[in-house]
Write a protein that holds these residues in place. Structure first.
Motif, PDB file in Angstrom:
ATOM      1  N   ALA A 445       0.830  -1.202   0.000  1.00 20.97           N
ATOM      2  CA  ALA A 445       0.000   0.000   0.000  1.00 20.97           C
ATOM      3  C   ALA A 445       0.866   1.254   0.000  1.00 20.97           C
ATOM      4  N   GLU A 446       1.937   1.242   0.800  1.00 16.01           N
ATOM      5  CA  GLU A 446       2.815   2.414   0.867  1.00 16.01           C
ATOM      6  C   GLU A 446       3.434   2.726  -0.484  1.00 16.01           C
ATOM      7  N   ALA A 447       3.907   1.694  -1.180  1.00 16.73           N
ATOM      8  CA  ALA A 447       4.511   1.906  -2.499  1.00 16.73           C
ATOM      9  C   ALA A 447       3.468   2.401  -3.502  1.00 16.73           C
ATOM     10  N   LEU A 448       2.276   1.849  -3.447  1.00 12.81           N
ATOM     11  CA  LEU A 448       1.234   2.245  -4.390  1.00 12.81           C
ATOM     12  C   LEU A 448       0.791   3.679  -4.167  1.00 12.81           C
ATOM     13  N   LEU A 449       0.748   4.108  -2.911  1.00 17.40           N
ATOM     14  CA  LEU A 449       0.393   5.505  -2.643  1.00 17.40           C
ATOM     15  C   LEU A 449       1.416   6.446  -3.271  1.00 17.40           C
ATOM     16  N   ALA A 450       2.669   6.054  -3.254  1.00 14.55           N
ATOM     17  CA  ALA A 450       3.704   6.871  -3.913  1.00 14.55           C
ATOM     18  C   ALA A 450       3.488   6.880  -5.423  1.00 14.55           C
ATOM     19  N   CYS A 451       3.047   5.748  -5.972  1.00 17.70           N
ATOM     20  CA  CYS A 451       2.835   5.652  -7.423  1.00 17.70           C
ATOM     21  C   CYS A 451       1.697   6.554  -7.901  1.00 17.70           C
ATOM     22  N   LEU A 452       0.769   6.856  -7.009  1.00 16.36           N
ATOM     23  CA  LEU A 452      -0.346   7.720  -7.400  1.00 16.36           C
ATOM     24  C   LEU A 452       0.120   9.119  -7.781  1.00 16.36           C
ATOM     25  N   HIS A 464      -4.763  -1.771  -8.489  1.00 14.95           N
ATOM     26  CA  HIS A 464      -4.021  -2.761  -7.702  1.00 14.95           C
ATOM     27  C   HIS A 464      -4.804  -3.149  -6.451  1.00 14.95           C
ATOM     28  N   GLN A 465      -4.902  -4.454  -6.202  1.00 18.38           N
ATOM     29  CA  GLN A 465      -5.695  -4.944  -5.087  1.00 18.38           C
ATOM     30  C   GLN A 465      -5.133  -4.567  -3.724  1.00 18.38           C
ATOM     31  N   ALA A 466      -3.849  -4.246  -3.654  1.00 15.83           N
ATOM     32  CA  ALA A 466      -3.253  -3.908  -2.358  1.00 15.83           C
ATOM     33  C   ALA A 466      -3.512  -2.463  -1.950  1.00 15.83           C
ATOM     34  N   LEU A 467      -4.107  -1.692  -2.831  1.00 11.82           N
ATOM     35  CA  LEU A 467      -4.405  -0.302  -2.481  1.00 11.82           C
ATOM     36  C   LEU A 467      -5.496  -0.289  -1.395  1.00 11.82           C
ATOM     37  N   PRO A 468      -5.360   0.533  -0.374  1.00 12.81           N
ATOM     38  CA  PRO A 468      -6.378   0.567   0.683  1.00 12.81           C
ATOM     39  C   PRO A 468      -7.762   0.882   0.116  1.00 12.81           C
ATOM     40  N   PRO A 469      -8.808   0.186   0.585  1.00 15.40           N
ATOM     41  CA  PRO A 469     -10.173   0.411   0.059  1.00 15.40           C
ATOM     42  C   PRO A 469     -10.616   1.865   0.106  1.00 15.40           C
ATOM     43  N   ARG A 470     -10.253   2.596   1.185  1.00 14.39           N
ATOM     44  CA  ARG A 470     -10.685   3.988   1.286  1.00 14.39           C
ATOM     45  C   ARG A 470     -10.097   4.834   0.158  1.00 14.39           C
ATOM     46  N   VAL A 471      -8.865   4.484  -0.247  1.00 18.42           N
ATOM     47  CA  VAL A 471      -8.225   5.218  -1.347  1.00 18.42           C
ATOM     48  C   VAL A 471      -8.887   4.861  -2.670  1.00 18.42           C
ATOM     49  N   ILE A 472      -9.207   3.578  -2.842  1.00 12.52           N
ATOM     50  CA  ILE A 472      -9.897   3.157  -4.066  1.00 12.52           C
ATOM     51  C   ILE A 472     -11.213   3.918  -4.209  1.00 12.52           C
ATOM     52  N   VAL A 473     -11.957   4.015  -3.121  1.00  9.40           N
ATOM     53  CA  VAL A 473     -13.238   4.728  -3.166  1.00  9.40           C
ATOM     54  C   VAL A 473     -13.020   6.195  -3.530  1.00  9.40           C
ATOM     55  N   ASP A 474     -12.010   6.825  -2.960  1.00  7.81           N
ATOM     56  CA  ASP A 474     -11.715   8.221  -3.297  1.00  7.81           C
ATOM     57  C   ASP A 474     -11.396   8.382  -4.784  1.00  7.81           C
ATOM     58  N   LEU A 475     -10.716   7.393  -5.351  1.00 12.28           N
ATOM     59  CA  LEU A 475     -10.306   7.481  -6.763  1.00 12.28           C
ATOM     60  C   LEU A 475     -11.470   7.316  -7.724  1.00 12.28           C
ATOM     61  N   LEU A 476     -12.609   6.854  -7.250  1.00 12.31           N
ATOM     62  CA  LEU A 476     -13.785   6.749  -8.124  1.00 12.31           C
ATOM     63  C   LEU A 476     -14.203   8.105  -8.677  1.00 12.31           C
ATOM     64  N   SER A 477     -13.851   9.176  -7.949  1.00  7.39           N
ATOM     65  CA  SER A 477     -14.204  10.527  -8.399  1.00  7.39           C
ATOM     66  C   SER A 477     -13.014  11.260  -9.008  1.00  7.39           C
ATOM     67  N   ASP A 478     -11.972  10.533  -9.346  1.00  8.63           N
ATOM     68  CA  ASP A 478     -10.788  11.161  -9.956  1.00  8.63           C
ATOM     69  C   ASP A 478     -11.166  11.807 -11.289  1.00  8.63           C
TER      70      ASP A 478
END
Length: 512
Positions: A445-452, A464-478
Motif C-alpha cells: 500500500a505504501e509503495a502504491l500511494l507513492a505511485c499515485l 491494484h488490489q493492495a491499495l487501501p479500500p478507502r483510497v480506491i473509493v476516493d479514486l472513483l471521483s478522480d
C-alpha cells in the motif's frame, strides 16, 4: 459512458446479483462492457442479448449463446457469428447462401464446415468478393476449381490458401496452364485503360493507389503473384525466376521464403532495397556466407534482422550487438545457445556479449549473480528482472547504478514489498519506476500511494488490489476517467460501494 460503470462491469469481484441488475438497466455502452465478462452465465448472456441485440456477436464469439437463443432472420449477424464458431444450423447456412445481402453471403463463405450444396452455391455466386472469401478457406478440390475463375480477386484468394494444390499454385504464379482472367477490380469500376491517381480525391473510391488496367489486369495480376510467392505451398522451382523481378513487392515476398536455393539468396543479398535484404536476413534458408555479407550491410534494419536469425554465428551476433539496436531482447541464437556458449558470452570482455547472455532467464545462479555485479550498467540493467536474484544484490544494483537500473529492478518478479518501497524513495527521475511498481503484484500500500503521484502510473495503481479500500473509493471521483475506471474495476472495492454505484446507475439512465 460513465467510466465508473464501465470499470464496475469488468470488476471480477462484482457479485452475480449486481451483474443481473446492471443487465436490466444496460444501455449500449454498458451492455458492450458486460458482454466481455468471462464469468457471464448462459442465462445472463441471453438476458443481455435480449436487452441489447448488438451484443449478440461478441456473445456468440465468446461461446455464451447457442443456436436455440437466436432467430437467424431477425439477427443475421449473431447467427453468422455462431456459424463462424462452428455452431448454428445447416439450414442457416442454406438461408444465408441465398441471402440478397452480399455481406451476409461473404461472411458465410468464411465459415467452417459448410454443407456441400452451400459450398457449390457460394462458388457460383455472382459477387466475386463472396467467391474470394470462400476461396481463402476452402478445400484443395474447390480451390483448384476456383483457380480458373475469371476474376483475378478470386484467383488471388486461391493463391493465399495454403490448402491449394502445389501444381495449381505454380500455374497461378507463372500464368501457365490456366485460362486468361477477364475481370479485375479496376475494370469492374472504370473504363480502361485506367490508372488510379495515388492522390484520388474521391472519398468513396476503394481502388488502391496506382491500381491500373489496360485490358491485361496488370496491377491485380501483380498482386496475385505476390500472394502466391507468400504461400509456402507454392513450389520452389516456380518462384526462383523472380529474384530479378522489377517489382520490389515481388522480391520482398520472395526474400521471406524459407525454401530459397543458395544462388537466389546470394542474389537477393545484393538487392538495392534494404527491405528485401532485411527480410532475407531473417530467412532460415541463408547460410553463413550470406550472413557475413549481410552483417556488413549499411542499413541498420538489415543488421537488426540478421541479429534475430536463429543460426547467426555468435561472433557475428556480438558485433551486431554494437550497431543493430537489439535492446533488451532475447534473440533466438542466444535462446538456443549451449551452456558452454552462454558461459563464453558471460565471461566475455565485451559488454555487448554479456548483455546478450543477460537476457536468458534460465542462467545458472553463478552466472546470473556475476552479471548482477557487472561494472557495466547496461549489463546490470539487462539482468535486473531475472527471477531468483537475492534482494541484497538487487539493492546493491540500485546503490551502485542508481536511476539507470531502477525501473528494471522494479520489474523483478521477486522484488519484495520492502524493496519496492525503497525504490520509491530514490532521488531520481522515477516515472518508469512508478509504472513498474504499480503493476507489480507484490507492491505494498505504501509503495502504491507513492505511485499515485505519477500521472501514468496512477491508473495502474488504482487497479491494484493492495491499495487501501478507502483510497480506491476516493479514486472513483478522480478527474482522469482512466483512473476512476481502474478504481471501479479493482476487486478490493468494497461490496457496499459496488451496490451503491448500481443503485445510482438505476436512477441515472443517461449515463449507461
Amino acid at each position: 459512458m460513465n467510466p465508473v460503470l464501465s470499470g464496475l462491469a469488468a470488476n471480477p469481484a462484482l457479485p452475480p446479483e449486481l451483474v443481473d441488475r446492471l443487465i436490466e438497466i444496460a444501455g449500449p455502452c454498458l451492455a458492450h462492457d458486460l458482454a466481455g465478462r468471462p464469468d457471464l452465465g448462459h442465462a445472463q448472456a441471453v438476458a443481455l442479448f435480449a436487452r441489447d441485440p448488438d451484443t449478440g456477436v461478441p456473445l456468440a464469439h465468446g461461446g455464451r449463446l447457442t443456436a436455440a437463443d437466436v432467430d437467424a432472420r431477425e439477427r443475421p449477424d449473431t447467427a453468422l457469428a455462431l456459424l463462424d464458431q462452428g455452431g448454428g444450423s445447416p439450414e442457416w447456412a442454406r438461408l444465408f447462401a441465398a441471402d440478397p445481402v452480399a455481406r451476409h453471403r461473404e461472411k458465410l463463405a468464411g465459415c467452417p464446415g459448410l454443407p456441400a450444396d452451400v459450398v457449390e452455391k457460394l462458388a457460383a455466386d455472382p459477387d466475386p468478393d463472396v467467391v474470394a472469401e470462400l476461396a481463402l478457406w476452402t478445400t484443395p478440390e474447390t480451390a483448384a476449381r476456383l483457380a480458373e475463375h475469371p476474376h483475378v480477386r478470386v484467383r488471388r484468394a486461391v493463391a493465399v490458401n495454403e490448402a491449394t494444390p502445389p501444381d495449381v499454385l505454380a500455374a497461378l504464379v507463372t500464368g501457365r496452364g490456366l485460362p486468361p482472367v477477364s475481370r479485375c477490380p479496376v475494370c469492374d469500376r472504370e473504363a480502361i485503360p485506367f490508372t488510379h491517381d495515388p492522390h484520388c480525391p474521391r472519398p468513396d473510391c476503394e481502388l488502391p493507389p496506382g491500381a491500373s488496367c489496360d485490358g491485361s489486369h496488370e496491377s491485380a495480376v501483380h498482386d496475385l503473384v505476390v500472394a502466391a510467392l507468400g504461400n509456402p505451398a507454392t513450389p520452389t522451382d516456380a518462384v526462383t525466376e523472380f529474384a530479378d523481378h522489377p517489382s520490389y513487392l515481388v522480391r520482398l515476398a520472395l526474400a521471406a521464403r524459407p525454401d530459397l536455393p543458395p544462388q537466389v539468396c546470394a542474389r537477393l543479398a545484393r538487392d538495392p532495397l534494404p527491405g528485401v535484404r532485411a527480410d532475407l536476413a531473417e530467412n532460415p534458408a541463408i547460410g553463413e556466407e550470406v550472413m557475413r555479407v549481410l552483417a556488413e550491410d549499411r542499413d541498420p534494419q538489415v543488421r537488426r534482422a540478421l541479429a534475430l536469425h536463429p543460426r547467426v554465428p555468435l561472433d557475428v551476433l556480438t558485433r551486431l550487438a554494437h550497431t543493430a539496436r537489439i535492446g533488451a531482447t532475447l534473440v533466438p541464437r542466444v535462446a538456443s545457445a549451449t551452456s558452454a556458449e552462454i558461459r563464453e558470452l558471460v565471461t566475455s570482455p565485451d559488454p555487448a556479449a554479456r548483455m546478450l547472455a543477460a537476457q536468458r532467464l534460465d542462467l545458472p545462479s553463478d552466472l546470473r549473480d556475476a552479471l548482477a555485479r557487472d561494472p557495466d550498467a547496461k549489463v546490470v540493467k539487462s539482468v535486473a528482472p531475472h527471477p531468483g536474484l537475492p534482494e541484497g544484490l538487487l539493492r546493491a544494483m540500485v546503490d551502485r547504478h542508481g536511476a539507470r537500473v531502477l525501473a528494471r529492478v522494479a520489474a523483478n518478479p521477486d522484488a519484495s514489498p520492502a524493496l519496492l518501497e525503497y525504490l520509491t524513495r530514490q532521488a531520481a527521475p522515477r516515472q518508469k519506476v512508478f509504472r513498474a511498481i504499480a503493476r507489480h503484484p507484490s507492491a505494498s500500500a505504501e509503495a502504491l500511494l507513492a505511485c499515485l503521484e505519477d500521472r501514468e502510473a496512477r491508473s495502474w495503481a488504482a487497479a491494484h488490489q493492495a491499495l487501501p479500500p478507502r483510497v480506491i473509493v476516493d479514486l472513483l471521483s478522480d478527474p482522469d476517467p482512466r483512473v476512476s475506471e481502474a478504481a471501479a474495476a479493482n476487486p478490493s472495492l468494497p461490496a457496499a460501494v459496488m451496490k451503491g454505484i448500481v443503485d445510482d446507475a438505476e436512477a441515472a439512465p443517461l449515463e449507461r
